[in-house]
Design an enzyme around this catalytic site. Sequence first.
Site, PDB file in Angstrom:
ATOM      1  N   GLU A 173       1.376   6.343 -14.777  1.00 61.34           N
ATOM      2  CA  GLU A 173       2.189   6.007 -12.678  1.00 61.34           C
ATOM      3  C   GLU A 173       2.268   7.075 -12.397  1.00 61.34           C
ATOM      4  O   GLU A 173       1.373   7.108 -11.526  1.00 61.34           O
ATOM      5  CB  GLU A 173       3.671   5.135 -13.542  1.00 61.34           C
ATOM      6  CG  GLU A 173       3.627   4.863 -11.780  1.00 61.34           C
ATOM      7  CD  GLU A 173       5.408   3.776 -11.517  1.00 61.34           C
ATOM      8  OE1 GLU A 173       5.338   3.701 -12.223  1.00 61.34           O
ATOM      9  OE2 GLU A 173       5.713   3.724 -10.703  1.00 61.34           O
ATOM     10  N   ASP A 215       7.026   3.279 -14.830  1.00 61.61           N
ATOM     11  CA  ASP A 215       8.853   3.578 -14.637  1.00 61.61           C
ATOM     12  C   ASP A 215       9.236   2.194 -15.651  1.00 61.61           C
ATOM     13  O   ASP A 215       8.199   1.202 -15.700  1.00 61.61           O
ATOM     14  CB  ASP A 215       8.777   3.070 -13.824  1.00 61.61           C
ATOM     15  CG  ASP A 215       8.630   4.809 -12.773  1.00 61.61           C
ATOM     16  OD1 ASP A 215       8.618   6.122 -14.021  1.00 61.61           O
ATOM     17  OD2 ASP A 215       8.995   4.949 -11.669  1.00 61.61           O
ATOM     18  N   TYR A 273     -17.341   2.780  11.846  1.00 62.09           N
ATOM     19  CA  TYR A 273     -17.739   3.488  12.772  1.00 62.09           C
ATOM     20  C   TYR A 273     -18.903   3.793  13.052  1.00 62.09           C
ATOM     21  O   TYR A 273     -19.539   3.671  13.811  1.00 62.09           O
ATOM     22  CB  TYR A 273     -17.072   4.754  13.036  1.00 62.09           C
ATOM     23  CG  TYR A 273     -15.656   5.599  13.468  1.00 62.09           C
ATOM     24  CD1 TYR A 273     -15.141   5.276  14.573  1.00 62.09           C
ATOM     25  CD2 TYR A 273     -15.427   5.858  12.317  1.00 62.09           C
ATOM     26  CE1 TYR A 273     -14.097   5.677  14.955  1.00 62.09           C
ATOM     27  CE2 TYR A 273     -13.483   6.485  12.385  1.00 62.09           C
ATOM     28  CZ  TYR A 273     -13.219   5.754  14.001  1.00 62.09           C
ATOM     29  OH  TYR A 273     -12.375   6.445  14.658  1.00 62.09           O
TER      30      TYR A 273
END
Lengths: 570, 381
Positions: free
Chosen positions: B201, B253, B107
């Site tokens: 994680e 995982d 911006y």
Amino acid sequence: MAKAKELFKEFKIQSVSEFFRRNAAMLGYTGKIRSLTTVVHEAVTNSLDACEEAGILPYVRVEIEELGREHYKIIVEDNGPGIPEKFITHVFGKMLAGTKAHRNIQSRGQQGIGISGAVMFAQITSGKATRVITSTGGDEIIEAWVKIDVEKNEGKIVKKLKHPNPTGWRGTRIELEVKNVKYVRSKQGVFWYLKLTAIANPHAHIELIEPDGKLIVFPRSSEEIPKPPVEMKPHPKGVMTDDIYRMAKKTRKNTVKRFLISEFSRISDKKIDELIKYIAAIRLINREEDKRIKDQLFERLAKGEVDLILKSYGRRAKKVLKEVQKLMEKPPEKLSWHEAEEIVEAFKYMKFLAPPTHGLRPIGEENIVKGLTGILKPEFVTAVTRSPKVYRGGIPFQVEVGLAYGGELESTFNLLRYANRVPLLFDAGACVTTMAARSIDWKRYKVEDLDRAPLTLLINVISVHVPYTSTGKQSIANEDEIYEEIRLAIMEAARRLQTYLSGKHRRLYQVKRKKTLQKYVPEIARALSILTGEPEEKIKEYFLRLIEKKFENVEETLEQAVEVEADAEA
Amino acid sequence: MLKRERPKERFGYDPQKVLRKLEELGREILKEVRQGKNPYFDIPTRGLNNVYFDEVKRVIRMGDKLSRRYFLNVAHARKFMQTLLIAAYVKRLVSEGKHASLREAYYANKHTIPGTKENTFEDQSESDPIIEDLERMLGVLREEMHLTADRRGYVYGDITIRDGEDEFNTSKLGMGGWAVPGTVEHIQFVDINVDYALVVETAAMADRLIEEKFPKKERALIIATQGQASRGVRRLIHRLHYEEGLPIIVFTDGDPYGWYIYSTIKQGSINLAYLSEKLATPEAKFVGMTMDDIKKYGLENVTEKLKGIPPNKKGGPTGDYKRIIEEMNYPWFKNKEWQRQLKLALEWGVRIEQQALANKSLEFVAKKYLPEKIANEELLP
């Protein structure tokens, strides 16, 4: 018998004028808009032809005055040679009379029924005589009101005045009052017709005053008066039995041989000897009963083995040869229809030099360019005049094409059709010019959408005998040779357009590129100023100078390229 | 036992270096244009065809392919302008000691070019790549240019950090720990009382470990990545390892995505290959989940099926199977242990989540699984 008598009580001989009165459509008097255009066409054509023959740069002024509902006065005035008093009734009153009838010559009008047809049309719609004011530039101006005596096919002057001519005015002004017509600014109307005429005749200054008083000027853009057409003798390959039969009746020559040599092109004494042999051979072959043998012999004849065929007939051949020789020596007016047929048949088997083309008078590339430029104000224009060719084996014709693109043209495809410089306004769909123009793959020439392209195509087909599709003479028949010539001419012009367009796109692209780069300069300068501390204005200068330098070179090479293109066209 | 090692790198952030590089860039351009030459930037090419695996340093690195961006090329000019705009903006940020988010940077530099209807930037998707380009060109991190991304991930453990005027211990900020900011360049580590960092994680697992007081008991620092590790988190891991000598252990995982997160932390990514030296931590090790865990801890009932079509079936491999096969081909997974794990996953067609350990008991992971594995150094390379 009584019955027949009853029947023939009503039988009358119809004069030529009477016939045309009843069949006005054949002369182009159909529809309210077209009828008006036809009247103007006949008058303007006469003016242009007269000026050309007299070597005068034409100045033609057309005025349409609305007198009432579907009721107009048409005034056509020219600066032509004027009409001598005694010819006034001939010019305006008699059908099938004129300076050019029955001459093998390229011209705008041909049968000599044009202006008298208009006079007739005025007469049968409004009942009024046509007012003719003319002077050959001498002491007096003649003002005459002409009508046609339909039954006698004669013009008659109903009133005549003579005025002094102190200023030496020369020209002709005719005023016709017509009803059942309509002035509309459509593509079949007077405005469009005159515009097209002006394009094809850049040496003419044409003006139109419309019914609402608006003056439209199609100014002259060439000072060069076209050379009047030269009469051309017909080519043996292009004639029909009727032509020979009819011409033989009128000739001043005293033998068939002399008649053929003098009134046809490419026929010499030697060719007559050949012709004799061919006619003899044809007679002999026709006596054969076995169809197979007959066909075989004709085949050999087509191969040019005329001497061998005659030899095979031995003494019989000699006898026939003598008969044919006699035919050649007899007075032409005694030539029978059958004999004329034999001559045409022999012509078919013989070989002739291509017909002469000196009688064809194209507008010329330069004048087409002038005409299109002067009237349409395009940004690109080019013209192609092809060399003459023949169709149907012996009728010479020539095609020219003009192409205008961009500038003040509207974004729509316009096809301007001409036959011998005369604009064709009707039956566009059936015309060979339309078919040829549509058959071109315009995309190949950088014209993406033909119907939305600012493109005007002019096609002029020139011939002593333009093969019209009908008596209306508004569309040209699809003869293979003509179709191909038109296509070749269009493609050549289109190739030049393609070259121009790619150059233009290149140029536009460069300008766009330059602008793109320039617009970023202030942003870059501000950022670089923050990074380096150098003043913004200075950085701007460096960048702008860099851009200028880059495009300087490009512009030079572009200009050179354009010049080379122009040279190639010149 | 895992213990903090000797530091290998020194805290290296130097704003003056960034400013010098920016000014040098500007001066080069100015010199070119003043001499009437077409100025340009040389930007290392993005993408797969300009990365390679550095076997010595064991990180993904960027090749030397450059693309040259010229001002006098209409196709380049806009980006040329945008690059300078961002460079100038960065100069202001760094010299004023302020930070801006990527969105703010967009911006701040977006405006209509005078005399046109064109904007300097139409979309943040235009300014983000320019910032990446600058990183590549200058060899300077976005974070070093004071351009930050949204914060993601958090840290919990007995370490004291100085961030600007604030100094705090990340185990004293509540259960949520300390959120890792977009840029960690400027923070300093005042005091470190942990033996290693455990990168986790999922936030759920990190929360579980904090609740079970795992950090305190095991002298561990918990770093929650919350999915793929953000640049801030990766940079933090890198700094903790190299500047503070903390061993790094990664806990994800047991699925292709988890292994990929590990791969990125360890070797870097293709996208940010040019930053591997600052973001990657090749010495990181992997604690779980592994396929062996399933057997060892009897977790067969809490596995999930791999998604997609296996390689031996028609149309396969797709989905998880395809990704596993891709990962098997990564040079850094080309070792016996990893190949075995990945092969097992393919064979069994299963994946296992960290949370599956809750099947045993809530405390299981904190009290048994992790302490055992880490103490026995049952870690994958």
